[in-house]
Write an enzyme that holds these catalytic residues in place. Sequence first.
Site, PDB file in Angstrom:
ATOM      1  CB  THR A 191      20.298   8.232  50.159  1.00  0.00           C
ATOM      2  OG1 THR A 191      19.394   9.152  50.749  1.00  0.00           O
ATOM      3  CG2 THR A 191      20.297   8.423  48.655  1.00  0.00           C
ATOM      4  CG  HIS A 293      24.853  15.252  51.325  1.00  0.00           C
ATOM      5  ND1 HIS A 293      25.213  14.524  50.221  1.00  0.00           N
ATOM      6  CD2 HIS A 293      23.546  14.946  51.545  1.00  0.00           C
ATOM      7  CE1 HIS A 293      24.189  13.811  49.791  1.00  0.00           C
ATOM      8  NE2 HIS A 293      23.161  14.057  50.586  1.00  0.00           N
TER       9      HIS A 293
HETATM   10 FE1  SF4 Z   1      20.729  12.305  45.553  1.00  0.00          FE
HETATM   11 FE2  SF4 Z   1      21.295  14.875  45.212  1.00  0.00          FE
HETATM   12 FE3  SF4 Z   1      21.813  13.646  47.551  1.00  0.00          FE
HETATM   13 FE4  SF4 Z   1      23.237  13.102  45.324  1.00  0.00          FE
HETATM   14  S1  SF4 Z   1      23.149  15.060  46.453  1.00  0.00           S
HETATM   15  S2  SF4 Z   1      22.467  11.653  46.809  1.00  0.00           S
HETATM   16  S3  SF4 Z   1      21.676  13.232  43.749  1.00  0.00           S
HETATM   17  S4  SF4 Z   1      19.791  14.029  46.630  1.00  0.00           S
HETATM   18 FE    FE Z   2      20.359  13.281  50.102  1.00  0.00          FE
END
Ligand code: SF4
Ligand code: FE
Length: 481
Positions: A191, A293
Amino acid sequence: MMTGQEYIESLRKRKIKVYLKGKQIPAQELVDHPFIRGHVASAALTYDLAHDPVYENLMTTTSHLTGKKINRFTHIHQNVDDLLKKVKMLRMISQKTGTCYQRCVGFDAMNATYATTYEIDQKHGTQYHDRFKKFLEYIQKTDFMVSGAMTDPKGDRSLRPSQQADPDLFVHVVKKTDEGIVIRGAKAHATGMVNSHEMLIMPTISMKPEDAEYAVCCALPTDAPGVLHIFGRQTNDDRKMEGEIDQGNAKYGIVGGECLTVLNDVFVPWERVFMCGETEFAGMLVNRFASYHRQNYGGCKSGVSDIVIGATAAIADMGGYSKASHVKSKLNEMIHLTETLYACSIACSAEGYQLPCGSCFVNPLLANVGKHNVTRYIYEIDRIAQDLAGGFIATLPSESDLRDPEIGQYVTKYFQGVKGVATEDRLRVARLIENMTGGTALVESMHGAGSPQAQEVMYSKLANLENKKKMALRIAGVKVD
Ligand code: SF4
Ligand code: FE
């Protein structure tokens, strides 16, 4: 602290190698590419909001290392208040973007690594924690974005890292020298990687002694020699090459702009290596990262759901059916589910506790249950949104038809709703619902921060079923130890 614009400019200075639909995108043009710019824009907001006096309290804090003011995304949680502010910050940002802003992954990776390196050093007399603190200080000072890189491709899931036919299916150390290590492998679903400055590599599962070369945690720039990124496709991504309406979310991307990051014999100096062979700590690092997370998901996803609820209520207004009792009741159901998600994130933060290194950790049982709820409730929230929005979110003509001098009049005429609402506005909201409730966005709720089974494994262990049995037997009058 950087502003959003400074962040974007700093990304242009990288020599990053990114491939997209079979072509390498020149590094300087990357941030402007239609597939990438929406993700850059949402990450840039995490920089801009830190300079906004309204959000200063959530977005910034004081570094426990230097006493300086820093962006919260580079902070190590010191107490429960920090954990609560993190969740509130995420909900607030999601309400502005309607999507992921990616910076939490590195944030969580840094918190997990900070705590775990301390405990490795306690046992092995290594120097990882001090090294990591230096890296952290650098990140706090530069305000760089760090991508947390955990998930390995994994190959045959029934085999351990060291048993795979292809040894590169988990990132591993292929060489050690006096200067550092050389790593090989890949990280999947990364990500925000292509718009980050640094990546923090972590192992993806608990390891056994024979997996020693795979127990590696280290940091390196996203444009280090030997690194390349292959950007993932998303639902309807080609629409980003066209106008704004068909994208749904006019400015920001869908979820995190994930990629496959390939590490072809990449050199990492020792001062950036935070675990190398201490297999018994791989599981601790994974679990801590995962819990931090998973803590987020009731924060960011409740904010995203606020937008889905708002869009659904707005589309009902625009269609003239918002007063129907079933519509109100379904909107209430969406609110109920959304606040339940938020409640879990707040709860796992409120029950946070200090780790041996002094930083603060969430209640992992509640964090995992909360993320598991996301894998179900977002589907239900989105199902109701699609139910109330109507089938036209899936059959609408394109923005080009709307703009066409000849046929545009028919699109405008036959997609009008209540008097006083412009058809274009109605189409924009319909496309937003389409964007937020389908395809890539939905799958992210299922598998982002780990698949449902990963949460089940953790909460089933943490819930202590044996103890529950004993409590019940005692109450039933059965003699137990
Ligand atoms: Fe994206 Fe939510 Fe993961 Fe943050 S916690 S990186 S906003 S999916
Ligand atoms: Fe994520």
